[in-house]
Design an enzyme around this catalytic site. Structure first.
Site, PDB file in Angstrom:
ATOM      1  N   HIS A  63      -4.977  -9.149   1.146  1.00  9.07           N
ATOM      2  CA  HIS A  63      -5.073  -9.356   2.594  1.00  9.07           C
ATOM      3  C   HIS A  63      -6.452  -9.056   3.185  1.00  9.07           C
ATOM      4  O   HIS A  63      -6.699  -9.362   4.356  1.00  9.07           O
ATOM      5  CB  HIS A  63      -3.973  -8.550   3.316  1.00  9.07           C
ATOM      6  CG  HIS A  63      -3.364  -9.278   4.466  1.00  9.07           C
ATOM      7  ND1 HIS A  63      -2.151  -8.934   5.025  1.00  9.07           N
ATOM      8  CD2 HIS A  63      -3.808 -10.354   5.190  1.00  9.07           C
ATOM      9  CE1 HIS A  63      -1.878  -9.758   6.035  1.00  9.07           C
ATOM     10  NE2 HIS A  63      -2.867 -10.623   6.155  1.00  9.07           N
ATOM     11  N   HIS A 114       3.122  -3.885   6.622  1.00 11.83           N
ATOM     12  CA  HIS A 114       2.081  -2.914   6.988  1.00 11.83           C
ATOM     13  C   HIS A 114       1.376  -3.372   8.268  1.00 11.83           C
ATOM     14  O   HIS A 114       1.473  -4.546   8.640  1.00 11.83           O
ATOM     15  CB  HIS A 114       1.059  -2.799   5.851  1.00 11.83           C
ATOM     16  CG  HIS A 114       1.679  -2.542   4.513  1.00 11.83           C
ATOM     17  ND1 HIS A 114       2.002  -3.563   3.640  1.00 11.83           N
ATOM     18  CD2 HIS A 114       2.063  -1.385   3.921  1.00 11.83           C
ATOM     19  CE1 HIS A 114       2.556  -3.044   2.548  1.00 11.83           C
ATOM     20  NE2 HIS A 114       2.624  -1.726   2.696  1.00 11.83           N
ATOM     21  N   ASP A 117      -2.028  -2.889   8.591  1.00 12.91           N
ATOM     22  CA  ASP A 117      -3.375  -3.270   8.134  1.00 12.91           C
ATOM     23  C   ASP A 117      -4.434  -3.027   9.197  1.00 12.91           C
ATOM     24  O   ASP A 117      -5.345  -3.830   9.400  1.00 12.91           O
ATOM     25  CB  ASP A 117      -3.387  -4.743   7.668  1.00 12.91           C
ATOM     26  CG  ASP A 117      -2.585  -4.947   6.392  1.00 12.91           C
ATOM     27  OD1 ASP A 117      -2.193  -3.937   5.753  1.00 12.91           O
ATOM     28  OD2 ASP A 117      -2.335  -6.107   6.022  1.00 12.91           O
ATOM     29  N   ASP A 170       1.730 -11.931   5.096  1.00 14.50           N
ATOM     30  CA  ASP A 170       1.677 -11.120   3.880  1.00 14.50           C
ATOM     31  C   ASP A 170       3.081 -11.202   3.274  1.00 14.50           C
ATOM     32  O   ASP A 170       4.069 -10.874   3.945  1.00 14.50           O
ATOM     33  CB  ASP A 170       1.311  -9.688   4.293  1.00 14.50           C
ATOM     34  CG  ASP A 170       1.145  -8.736   3.126  1.00 14.50           C
ATOM     35  OD1 ASP A 170       1.821  -8.918   2.097  1.00 14.50           O
ATOM     36  OD2 ASP A 170       0.351  -7.781   3.274  1.00 14.50           O
TER      37      ASP A 170
HETATM   38  N1  LIG Z   1      -2.165  -5.917   2.922  1.00 12.43           N
HETATM   39  C1  LIG Z   1      -1.501  -4.892   2.424  1.00 12.43           C
HETATM   40  N2  LIG Z   1      -0.566  -5.086   1.528  1.00 12.43           N
HETATM   41  N3  LIG Z   1      -1.840  -3.677   2.861  1.00 12.43           N
HETATM   42  C2  LIG Z   1      -1.237  -2.472   2.407  1.00 12.43           C
HETATM   43  C3  LIG Z   1      -1.859  -1.264   3.083  1.00 12.43           C
HETATM   44  C4  LIG Z   1      -1.235   0.013   2.644  1.00 12.43           C
HETATM   45  C5  LIG Z   1      -1.785   1.257   3.317  1.00 12.43           C
HETATM   46  N4  LIG Z   1      -1.539   1.229   4.725  1.00 12.43           N
HETATM   47  C6  LIG Z   1      -3.278   1.380   3.046  1.00 12.43           C
HETATM   48  O1  LIG Z   1      -4.084   1.376   3.935  1.00 12.43           O
HETATM   49  O2  LIG Z   1      -3.669   1.476   1.927  1.00 12.43           O
HETATM   50 MN   LIG Z   2      -1.086  -7.050   4.707  1.00 13.76          MN
HETATM   51 MN   LIG Z   3       1.499  -5.681   3.516  1.00 12.59          MN
END
Ligand SMILES: NC(=[NH2+])NCCC[C@H](N)C(=O)O
Ligand SMILES: [Mn+2]
Ligand SMILES: [Mn+2]
Length: 299
Positions: free
Chosen positions: A99, A123, A125, A226
């Site tokens: 992502h 999430h 993000d 996502d």
């Molecule tokens: N695009 C995604 N799958 N993001 C997951 C992020 C997980 C967590 N909030 C992090 O900053 O590491």
């Molecule tokens: Mn994401």
């Molecule tokens: Mn995600």
């Protein structure tokens, strides 16, 4: 919806630590995305994949911004590709990749001065280098697009914020970090967590979301989807699965309602990792959702 689509593959896994998500674009093509869109009457220009160097992961890294150089390079190239597609009057359909690539996609959409963004994800993000629990840049693209985070990321393609906080809608959230919560509150970002999806139902959530963006007078809407927004029962091939997600039917309904509203001007599907998948299940779901989003109906 404009009947011409440009597919841009982004085989990058630099925004997180699990290898394999760079094969996402291949998996989605294998699942028949081009044929699916052509069957709906779209002219499809598959631009192929942007070139991503397969560099070995360096040891002396900034632990709060892993693979920063690589992410900047990939996103800069992608932004140009997206901008070109928009200028040629295609709907950009970006296939990830993790992502973090959304940083590039959003930077390439600068033609839209009042862009709406629908962020379909488990999430938020919206981490910054200060708040990140992981150092993974795929957890930061919304923050970067608001102009928060490392200057090398926020200045990709052009300086300054790429979207306004009040034009963002997050749907499906169920794993939000402490710093992210604070930022969401501070910026008053609209979030439909799984609580709202359960409580109101997907129909009401999407009606609300679409109305909200229309009331904001947006001149384009980007969908960043996502695959971990869905429950991992349906999309097991993702690097950061979170239980309790959106069902297969709810996600189709959301796509169908977006098609009906005819508001989307660009789309991206990310985080398909075929190494973690079961017989390409996740890419197949991605293509089925793309079908609904672009106008397939059941009868
Ligand atoms: N695009 C995604 N799958 N993001 C997951 C992020 C997980 C967590 N909030 C992090 O900053 O590491
Ligand atoms: Mn994401
Ligand atoms: Mn995600």
């Amino acid at each position: 919806m404009n009947k011409s689509v440009a597919i841009i593959g982004v085989p990058s896994d630099y925004g997180q630590r699990r290898r394999g998500v760079d094969m996402g674009p291949s998996a989605i093509r294998y699942a028949g995305v081009v044929e699916r869109l052509e069957a709906l009457g779209y002219a499809v220009k598959d631009e192929g994949d942007i070139r991503v160097e397969k560099a070995p992961i360096k040891k002396d890294q900034n632990e709060k911004l892993l693979n920063l150089d690589e992410v900047v390079e990939v996103c800069s190239k992608l932004a140009q590709k997206v901008e070109d597609a928009v200028n040629e009057n295609h709907i950009p359909l970006v296939l990830g990749g993790d992502h973090s690539i959304a940083i590039g996609t959003l930077a390439g959409l600068e033609k839209y001065k009042n862009l709406g963004v629908i962020w379909f994800d488990a999430h938020a993000d919206i981490n910054t280098p200060e708040s990140t629990p992981s150092g993974n840049i795929h957890g930061m693209p919304l923050a970067v697009s608001l102009g928060l985070g490392h200057e090398r990321l926020t200045s990709i393609h052009h300086a300054g914020p790429k979207v306004k906080a009040e034009n963002i809608i997050i749907i499906g959230a169920r794993s939000v970090d402490e710093g992210e919560r604070e930022l969401i509150k501070e910026k008053n970002i609209k979030v439909y967590t799984m609580h709202e999806v359960d409580r109101l139902g997907m129909t009401a959530v999407m009606e609300d979301a679409i109305r909200y963006l229309q009331e904001r007078g947006v001149d384009g809407v980007h969908l960043s989807l996502d695959l971990d927004g869905l429950d991992p029962l349906y999309t097991p091939g993702v690097g950061t699965p979170v239980a309790g997600g959106i069902t297969y039917r709810e996600s189709h309904l959301a796509m169908e309602m977006l098609q009906e509203a005819s508001i989307l001007t660009s789309v991206e599907f990310v985080e398909v990792n075929p190494i973690l998948d079961e017989k390409n299940k996740t890419a197949n779901v991605a293509v089925a959702l793309i079908g609904s989003l672009f106008g397939e109906t059941l009868v």
